[in-house]
Structure formats: C-alpha cells, structure tokens
Design a protein around this motif. Structure first.
Motif, PDB file in Angstrom:
ATOM      1  N   PHE A 150      -5.347  -5.245  -6.862  1.00  0.00           N
ATOM      2  CA  PHE A 150      -6.406  -4.291  -6.516  1.00  0.00           C
ATOM      3  C   PHE A 150      -5.847  -2.892  -6.267  1.00  0.00           C
ATOM      4  CE2 PHE A 150      -8.553  -2.081  -3.001  1.00  0.00           C
ATOM      5  CZ  PHE A 150      -9.698  -1.699  -3.684  1.00  0.00           C
ATOM      6  N   LEU A 151      -4.735  -2.803  -5.534  1.00  0.00           N
ATOM      7  CA  LEU A 151      -4.245  -1.489  -5.124  1.00  0.00           C
ATOM      8  C   LEU A 151      -3.797  -0.625  -6.296  1.00  0.00           C
ATOM      9  CD1 LEU A 151      -2.344  -2.364  -1.847  1.00  0.00           C
ATOM     10  CD2 LEU A 151      -4.383  -0.947  -2.081  1.00  0.00           C
ATOM     11  N   ILE A 185      -4.035  12.595  -0.551  1.00  0.00           N
ATOM     12  CA  ILE A 185      -2.788  12.364   0.175  1.00  0.00           C
ATOM     13  C   ILE A 185      -2.448  13.604   0.988  1.00  0.00           C
ATOM     14  CG2 ILE A 185      -0.360  11.742   0.009  1.00  0.00           C
ATOM     15  CD1 ILE A 185      -0.849  10.532  -2.640  1.00  0.00           C
ATOM     16  N   VAL A 218       1.166   4.097  -2.854  1.00  0.00           N
ATOM     17  CA  VAL A 218       0.906   5.504  -2.547  1.00  0.00           C
ATOM     18  C   VAL A 218       2.113   6.360  -2.934  1.00  0.00           C
ATOM     19  CG1 VAL A 218       0.472   7.161  -0.693  1.00  0.00           C
ATOM     20  CG2 VAL A 218      -0.707   4.986  -0.700  1.00  0.00           C
ATOM     21  N   SER A 219       3.330   5.855  -2.665  1.00  0.00           N
ATOM     22  CA  SER A 219       4.535   6.597  -3.035  1.00  0.00           C
ATOM     23  C   SER A 219       4.568   6.844  -4.538  1.00  0.00           C
ATOM     24  CB  SER A 219       5.795   5.818  -2.650  1.00  0.00           C
ATOM     25  OG  SER A 219       5.757   5.477  -1.300  1.00  0.00           O
ATOM     26  N   LEU A 277       0.843  -1.197   0.000  1.00  0.00           N
ATOM     27  CA  LEU A 277       0.000   0.000   0.000  1.00  0.00           C
ATOM     28  C   LEU A 277       0.877   1.246   0.000  1.00  0.00           C
ATOM     29  CD1 LEU A 277      -2.764   1.430   0.366  1.00  0.00           C
ATOM     30  CD2 LEU A 277      -2.488   1.116   2.820  1.00  0.00           C
ATOM     31  N   ILE A 278       1.894   1.243   0.852  1.00  0.00           N
ATOM     32  CA  ILE A 278       2.763   2.411   0.958  1.00  0.00           C
ATOM     33  C   ILE A 278       3.575   2.606  -0.319  1.00  0.00           C
ATOM     34  CG2 ILE A 278       4.811   3.250   2.178  1.00  0.00           C
ATOM     35  CD1 ILE A 278       3.436   2.444   4.711  1.00  0.00           C
ATOM     36  N   VAL A 309       9.166  10.182  -0.880  1.00  0.00           N
ATOM     37  CA  VAL A 309       8.126  10.307   0.147  1.00  0.00           C
ATOM     38  C   VAL A 309       8.757  10.592   1.506  1.00  0.00           C
ATOM     39  CG1 VAL A 309       6.481   8.948   1.496  1.00  0.00           C
ATOM     40  CG2 VAL A 309       6.283   9.032  -0.970  1.00  0.00           C
ATOM     41  N   LYS A 350       1.974   6.963  -6.494  1.00  0.00           N
ATOM     42  CA  LYS A 350       0.914   7.934  -6.787  1.00  0.00           C
ATOM     43  C   LYS A 350       1.424   9.346  -6.515  1.00  0.00           C
ATOM     44  CE  LYS A 350      -3.879   9.001  -5.379  1.00  0.00           C
ATOM     45  NZ  LYS A 350      -4.962   8.467  -6.197  1.00  0.00           N
ATOM     46  N   PHE A 351       2.115   9.498  -5.399  1.00  0.00           N
ATOM     47  CA  PHE A 351       2.662  10.795  -5.025  1.00  0.00           C
ATOM     48  C   PHE A 351       3.645  11.296  -6.096  1.00  0.00           C
ATOM     49  CE2 PHE A 351       6.060  13.177  -2.868  1.00  0.00           C
ATOM     50  CZ  PHE A 351       5.319  14.234  -2.379  1.00  0.00           C
ATOM     51  N   ASP A 409      -6.784   0.593  -8.287  1.00  0.00           N
ATOM     52  CA  ASP A 409      -7.663   1.444  -7.482  1.00  0.00           C
ATOM     53  C   ASP A 409      -7.025   2.799  -7.204  1.00  0.00           C
ATOM     54  OD1 ASP A 409     -10.261   1.369  -5.869  1.00  0.00           O
ATOM     55  OD2 ASP A 409      -8.821   2.189  -4.434  1.00  0.00           O
ATOM     56  N   LEU A 410      -5.741   2.806  -6.820  1.00  0.00           N
ATOM     57  CA  LEU A 410      -5.114   4.062  -6.414  1.00  0.00           C
ATOM     58  C   LEU A 410      -4.528   4.823  -7.599  1.00  0.00           C
ATOM     59  CD1 LEU A 410      -3.332   2.946  -3.133  1.00  0.00           C
ATOM     60  CD2 LEU A 410      -5.355   4.386  -3.350  1.00  0.00           C
TER      61      LEU A 410
END
Lengths: 313, 270
Positions: A251-252, B237, A147-148, A143-144, B32, A150-151, A255-256
């Motif tokens: 999925f992640l 975020i 997200v990274s 997940l992290i 990050v 995505k960021f 989805d993200l």
C-alpha cells in the motif's frame, strides 16, 4: 511417592518426561484463542462480507448479494442493464500489481543473490558485520523508508538537483507519481527480504562441491548455475516469496510514490474502507481474491518443499 | 589450498554488487538524516547545519500531536510486546518441550499465519471483525490487532533458543526433586532469557513500526506515530518530518543493536 518412582522409572526407560507434560494444551490455549478469534474468524467474516450488500453509509446490509464479485469481473454499463462484458479495470489493476511484484522480485534477486553470496563467503567476523548492516534497514519503519525514497526522487529532490548541477540533464527527470517510482519503491522496500534467506542457504552450502566441480574443469559460471544455484534453491524460493507477496499487496509504495493515478491492489482495497469509495463488500471481495491468489502460491511452495524433502536426502 | 578455494569461491563483480546493495539500502536514509539538520524552511536547498527542526519537533505547534502519538505508540508497543512474548514463550514450551500431539503442524501453521496473510488483508479482516461486533475502535483495538502479528515475531527467536538448550537441564532439576514449576523458573527460564529478550525487542519494533493495520483499526482521532506521520506527509514533506524520521531511525538502530548483542551473548554461553 508413587509419582516420583513412576517418573524415575520412566526416565531410565528412555521414555522422556517433560516439565510441560499434561500442560501443553493450557500453554497453547492463549495462542489458539488470540489468533483464532482475532485472525481466523475475521478472515471468515471477511469472506461473508464479500457476499453481502453495500450500505452506502459504510458497512454492510445483511442481505446476500453477488454484486461485489459481479462488479469486479463484469461490466453491465452505467445503469446495469446492458449485457455483461468483461470488466477490465480491476483485472488490469491486479495484472499490473502482479507484473510490478514480479519485476520487484527479479531486481531484488539480481542484486540480492550476489550480495548474499558475497556475505556468506566472508570470514566469520566480517560476515556478521555485513549481516548486521543488511539487517538494520529490514527493521527500519517501512513508512519512513518509503518517505525517504520519495524525498530522494522528487522533481526538485537531491537526485535531480545533483544531475542538474552536474550538467548531466537540462531539466529534472520526472520520476515521482509514475509506475517506475512504485517499482523503485517496492524494490527498495523488500530488498533485505531477498538477501537474508538466500544468505542462510549459502551459509549451509558445502563449498567442497564447488572445488570438486573446479577439479573436473567446470568453469566458474557453469559451477554457479549448475551446482551453487540448484543447491541453494530453497533459500532463493523463500526470498522470492518474501518479496513477491508483500509487493503484491503493498500500500505505501503505490500510495506515496505512485500518486493518485497509479493504483495497485493495496490502494484499491484501502479506497473501499478509508477513502471515497466506501464499498465494504467490494473491498472484502478484492481482499479475498488477493488472499486466494497468495494461498495458491504458498500451496505450490509447500508442495514443492515436501517433494524436495521426499526425493532429496 | 586455502588460496585455491578462495579463488574458486570468488566471482567477479559480486563484491561491487554487494557494495551497491548497501548504498541502495542506506543512501535514502542517510540523505534524509543529513537534510533533517538543514537550517532552511525549504527541504531542497542546503543552508548549513542546525537543530532548528528538532526544536520544531519538540516545541513547535505540532509537537503536542506528535507527543500524544508517540505516547500512544509506546504504550501499545510495550503492552503488545509483553503479551505476545508471554504467549509466544508458553507456545514455544508446549511445541518444543512437549510430546508430539495431534494438530501440532496445524498449531505451527496457526502461530505463523499472521506472517503469511498479507498485511492489507489482515487489516481489512480485523476492521470488519471489530465493526461487526460493535467493538469500540481506539487504543484497545489497535493493541489487540498488534498482539496477533507480534506473536510469530516473538515466537521465532524464543523457539530457536529453546531448541538449542538440551533438555537434560530440566531433567536433572526434576531428578533432584524440583517441581516442574521450579525446574522451569530456576533452570530453564534463565537459559531461555536471551531468546525471550530478543523476541520481546523484535515484537516491540514490529508494533512500533506498523502502519497499515493500525491505520485500518484505529478510531477517528486516535493516532500512533506512523499514522500521525502519514497524515502529515499527505500535506507535503516538511523538514520536521525528516527530523522525526531521523529520531525513529536512531531508535530502530539502537533496539536492533541491543537485540543483536543479546543474541550473540546468548550464543557464546551455549
């Protein structure tokens, strides 16, 4: 006393006694029970659910129905009274997920193979350090990591900011919420899964073969494709499977990174249980179809391995 | 000679690709990490170094939610790791030290089954199972689901370690009149310990990291750290998410390092 003599004589006979003799089944019982009750039975139950009727409050009504599979494969019009034609929506989602998993696998191989080869040809000390570096992201929360990513690739994220301030582009490249973003996400998520098994194979590869090929005037690249790659094929196939299977059910990343429009199988399933759709039999049917595809792939893999073991050494 | 074989092994560009691979793997995480120290409410513009988002994580308005989620995650991870490591140790003993038995290949397949079934399918199947038997969804349902997929991760290092220990040690202990229990407890178990610890840590990390299965089998209102983070991300975020991510990165890094050094010590004294 009799027991001791009996056991000593067994040892001298060469027939091994073992400290777990007669206790094997008790020792295995917890694993059988836990995995049997909490995985095998649930998968069978999922198969049953896929043939039941949808309860609109979530869950099922215990009545046999082929509705879930019918909905997946056939389009009968808005009111269900038209002659059935093939429904392409869900087959399309499966096809796109398949292609994205395939491309993720190919890109992971193109980067992962040279990396694994490079690590395997280091001196032992730096080899274990490289391996450690590649292993760390493997254990970092997916997940992290997603997200990274995505960021990083947001419209006003660091990549776009740098490209803009460097004058390379005039307006931000829109990467997020596209299939391209999902592709990057899958590649990034599962890259370590490709490197590690290939590394394990190359580490066992006998480099005398490469030297023999060079002595016989084989060029570097001919040696790579005709000698090295065929020798380490089991590791390559294992890496490909370890990337392809989780990518297919991911999925992640969709989805993200893919947003609401770019569905993959994982998001389609999630929708049925956690999201708006709430159609449990349909979700169970989609999962069942996904599981069947993966079991077929694994079966081919197992058969290829058995054939190799028979024919090879 | 060594030089020639070096040259034969060498391929142009492989070193560069390996370096690119490391950059790809680490760049998003490091960026990050850097931005988690950003002294700015915006996640885009860099305004100098500060710990303001870490303060937010520990003392801010959302801190209670994340603390509860962390406690849940830790309780589940500790219990799942202890249970799955115990089960995996027992299984490894029976599989590797016992006689061949009928169904051994199937048992091996069963232990590794959680690795072969895609996570999303396991999640759906487990949810359906709990729903159909009316099992209350909460910490206990999450724990049970975690034990299942932690077993193969605990099993692999334990089995590998056990395979590396010649079985003469227990034999000698038995010949010196140790009971099977004593032979295991006093001789074999201490030798297996590096593998067991390594398996425990891997199971612990895997449990701590899981999102998909937890998300399906958790009840309303029960959150683990990953599901709480996922819920927060759905609203965009924010920098405090990056601070939490950095903390979790550090935790994973420390645990993997410990596991790595334990297994190295284990290999040295073999």
């Amino acid at each position: 006393m009799a027991g001791i003599i009996n056991q000593t004589s067994k040892t001298t006979d060469g027939a091994q006694t073992s400290i777990v003799d007669g206790k094997q089944h008790i020792l295995l019982l917890p694993a059988w029970l836990i995995i049997g009750v909490l995985l095998v039975i649930p998968v069978i139950l999922m198969l049953v659910y896929s043939f039941l009727t949808q309860d609109f409050r979530g869950g099922v009504i215990w009545e046999f129905s082929l509705e879930a599979y019918d909905q997946f494969f056939f389009d009968r019009g808005l009111f269900g009274d038209e002659p059935p034609s093939i429904e392409w929506t869900y087959i399309g989602i499966f096809w796109r997920s398949f292609l994205q998993a395939l491309f993720a696998m190919i890109f992971c191989f193109l980067i992962g193979f040279p990396t694994a080869y490079f690590i395997a040809t280091r001196a032992p000390q730096s080899r274990s350090f490289w391996l450690f570096l590649v292993t760390i992201p493997y254990w970092v929360n997916l997940l992290i990591r997603t997200v990274s990513m995505k960021f990083l690739i947001r419209d006003n994220g660091p990549i776009n900011t740098w490209l803009l301030s460097g004058g390379i582009i005039d307006e931000p490249i829109s990467m997020i919420n596209t299939n391209f973003a999902i592709q990057i996400g899958l590649f990034y998520s599962y890259l370590p899964f490709m490197v590690l098994p290939i590394y394990a194979s190359i580490e066992r590869y006998n480099f005398a073969l490469s030297e023999a090929a060079a002595d016989l005037y084989s060029s570097r690249w001919v040696t790579l494709f005709k000698i090295v790659i065929p020798s380490v094929k089991p590791g390559i196939i294992a890496g490909c499977i370890l990337v392809f299977i989780p990518s297919l059910g991911a999925f992640l990343a969709p989805d993200l990174l893919g947003g609401a429009k770019n569905f993959m199988i994982g998001s389609l399933v999630e929708e049925q249980f956690k999201g708006q759709a709430g159609d449990w039999p349909f979700g169970a049917a989609v999962s069942m179809i996904l599981l069947s595809i993966i079991m077929v792939i694994l079966l081919f893999y197992a058969r290829a391995q058995i054939r190799q073991n028979d024919g090879g050494h | 000679m060594a030089n020639t074989s070096e040259r034969i092994r060498w391929y142009p560009g492989f070193r560069e690709i390996a370096l690119i691979c490391l950059v790809i793997l680490y760049a998003p995480l490091i960026i990050v990490m850097i931005y988690s120290f950003n002294n700015s409410p915006s996640i885009t513009i860099w305004k100098g170094f500060s710990f303001v988002w870490y303060e937010e994580v520990f003392f801010g308005p959302e801190s209670a939610k994340f603390k509860q989620a962390t406690v849940n995650s830790l309780i589940i991870a500790v219990l799942a790791a202890i249970t799955s490591t115990t089960i995996a140790t027992a299984s490894a003993l029976a599989m590797i030290r016992g006689r061949r038995f009928r169904g051994q290949a199937m048992t091996f397949g069963l232990i590794n089954l959680p690795l072969m079934v895609p996570e999303i399918v396991t999640a759906v199947a487990t949810l359906i199972f709990f729903a159909s038997i009316g099992f209350d969804r909460g910490i206990l349902s999450i724990l049970l689901a975690h034990i299942v997929f932690c077993i193969p991760f605990a099993y692999l290092p334990i089995a590998a370690r056990l395979q590396g220990i010649a079985n003469v040690y227990e034999q000698v202990a038995r010949d010196l009149y140790a009971t099977p229990g004593q032979a295991f407890r006093l001789v074999l178990l201490p030798m297996m310990l590096p593998g067991i610890l390594s398996g425990f840590l891997l199971a612990f990390i895997i449990s701590l990291d899981d999102f998909i299965i937890t998300n399906f089998v958790k009840g309303a209102g029960v959150e683990t750290l990953p599901t709480a983070i996922f819920g927060a991300i759905k609203q965009g975020i924010k920098p405090n998410i990056m601070a939490i991510s950095t903390l979790m990165l550090a935790a994973s890094f420390i645990l993997v390092s410990i596991s790595y050094f334990i297994s190295r010590i284990g290999n040295h004294d073999r």
